[in-house]
Enzyme design. Structure first.
Site, PDB file in Angstrom:
ATOM      1  N   GLU A 184      -1.124  -9.951  -6.809  1.00  0.00           N
ATOM      2  CA  GLU A 184      -1.066 -10.667  -8.081  1.00  0.00           C
ATOM      3  C   GLU A 184      -0.139  -9.964  -9.070  1.00  0.00           C
ATOM      4  O   GLU A 184       0.659 -10.617  -9.753  1.00  0.00           O
ATOM      5  CB  GLU A 184      -2.463 -10.790  -8.708  1.00  0.00           C
ATOM      6  CG  GLU A 184      -3.468 -11.492  -7.828  1.00  0.00           C
ATOM      7  CD  GLU A 184      -4.259 -10.565  -6.914  1.00  0.00           C
ATOM      8  OE1 GLU A 184      -5.419 -10.874  -6.643  1.00  0.00           O
ATOM      9  OE2 GLU A 184      -3.713  -9.529  -6.463  1.00  0.00           O
ATOM     10  N   TYR A 218      -3.477   5.949  -2.513  1.00  0.00           N
ATOM     11  CA  TYR A 218      -3.999   4.600  -2.756  1.00  0.00           C
ATOM     12  C   TYR A 218      -3.854   4.134  -4.200  1.00  0.00           C
ATOM     13  O   TYR A 218      -3.637   2.954  -4.453  1.00  0.00           O
ATOM     14  CB  TYR A 218      -5.465   4.494  -2.347  1.00  0.00           C
ATOM     15  CG  TYR A 218      -5.686   4.596  -0.865  1.00  0.00           C
ATOM     16  CD1 TYR A 218      -4.820   3.989   0.041  1.00  0.00           C
ATOM     17  CD2 TYR A 218      -6.762   5.294  -0.353  1.00  0.00           C
ATOM     18  CE1 TYR A 218      -5.022   4.080   1.404  1.00  0.00           C
ATOM     19  CE2 TYR A 218      -6.975   5.388   1.009  1.00  0.00           C
ATOM     20  CZ  TYR A 218      -6.114   4.777   1.877  1.00  0.00           C
ATOM     21  OH  TYR A 218      -6.318   4.866   3.223  1.00  0.00           O
ATOM     22  N   ALA A 227       0.278   5.692   0.626  1.00  0.00           N
ATOM     23  CA  ALA A 227      -0.658   6.699   1.122  1.00  0.00           C
ATOM     24  C   ALA A 227      -1.513   7.272  -0.006  1.00  0.00           C
ATOM     25  O   ALA A 227      -2.666   7.647   0.216  1.00  0.00           O
ATOM     26  CB  ALA A 227       0.100   7.815   1.844  1.00  0.00           C
ATOM     27  N   CYS A 283      -8.897  -8.643  -8.196  1.00  0.00           N
ATOM     28  CA  CYS A 283      -9.728  -7.519  -8.614  1.00  0.00           C
ATOM     29  C   CYS A 283      -9.756  -7.452 -10.147  1.00  0.00           C
ATOM     30  O   CYS A 283      -9.022  -8.177 -10.826  1.00  0.00           O
ATOM     31  CB  CYS A 283      -9.196  -6.217  -8.028  1.00  0.00           C
ATOM     32  SG  CYS A 283      -7.663  -5.642  -8.799  1.00  0.00           S
ATOM     33  N   GLU A 312       0.822  -1.205   0.000  1.00  0.00           N
ATOM     34  CA  GLU A 312       0.000   0.000   0.000  1.00  0.00           C
ATOM     35  C   GLU A 312       0.863   1.265   0.000  1.00  0.00           C
ATOM     36  O   GLU A 312       2.008   1.251   0.443  1.00  0.00           O
ATOM     37  CB  GLU A 312      -0.915   0.031   1.223  1.00  0.00           C
ATOM     38  CG  GLU A 312      -1.980  -1.014   1.179  1.00  0.00           C
ATOM     39  CD  GLU A 312      -2.901  -0.973   2.378  1.00  0.00           C
ATOM     40  OE1 GLU A 312      -3.925  -1.650   2.314  1.00  0.00           O
ATOM     41  OE2 GLU A 312      -2.601  -0.294   3.386  1.00  0.00           O
TER      42      GLU A 312
END
Length: 131
Positions: free
Chosen positions: A56, A49, A47, A87, A45
């Site tokens: 994957e 996003y 900050a 996703c 991750e």
């Protein structure tokens, strides 16, 4: 070829390396090449996003950077029982290198569901659709 359970376990184990200070949602992935090599990845991750990396795509990227582009299957794992599946972005990334029958094993807290990439992403964008 790696045993299916070993592939799932590799995806589970790499979760510990995930960098998830914002969501605390750890995901691990393990993709196997047709010659039996396994590449793992975890989510990273940021900050901002939109700059975050998915497990994957990290696993696929490592394999591609190592010269591998032929894959036999992937396992994706999360410690939460939320029906984790790749996703849409990751499904499309997989579709760049894998066919509709490509096996996708999704492990949510020890419960494994098996899909094909075609089930998860029907009518994927492909080189043929761009012509």
């Amino acid at each position: 070829m790696t045993d299916r359970q070993d592939l799932i376990e590799a995806a589970r184990e790499i979760q510990t390396e995930a960098h998830v200070p914002y969501s605390e949602y750890r995901v691990g992935a393990a993709i196997e090449t047709t010659d039996g090599e396994v590449y793992t990845g975890c989510n990273i991750e940021n900050a901002n996003y939109s700059n975050s990396l998915h497990a994957e795509e990290v696993a696929v990227g490592k394999a591609i950077a190592d010269g591998n582009r032929d894959f036999s299957r992937i396992a994706v794992s999360s410690s939460r029982r939320d029906g984790v599946t790749p996703c849409g972005m990751c499904r499309q990334t997989l579709a760049e290198f894998c066919g509709e029958e490509f096996p996708v094993f999704c492990d949510a807290d020890g419960e494994v569901e098996a899909y094909t990439l075609g089930e998860l992403l029907p009518a994927a964008i492909s080189e043929e659709t761009l012509e």
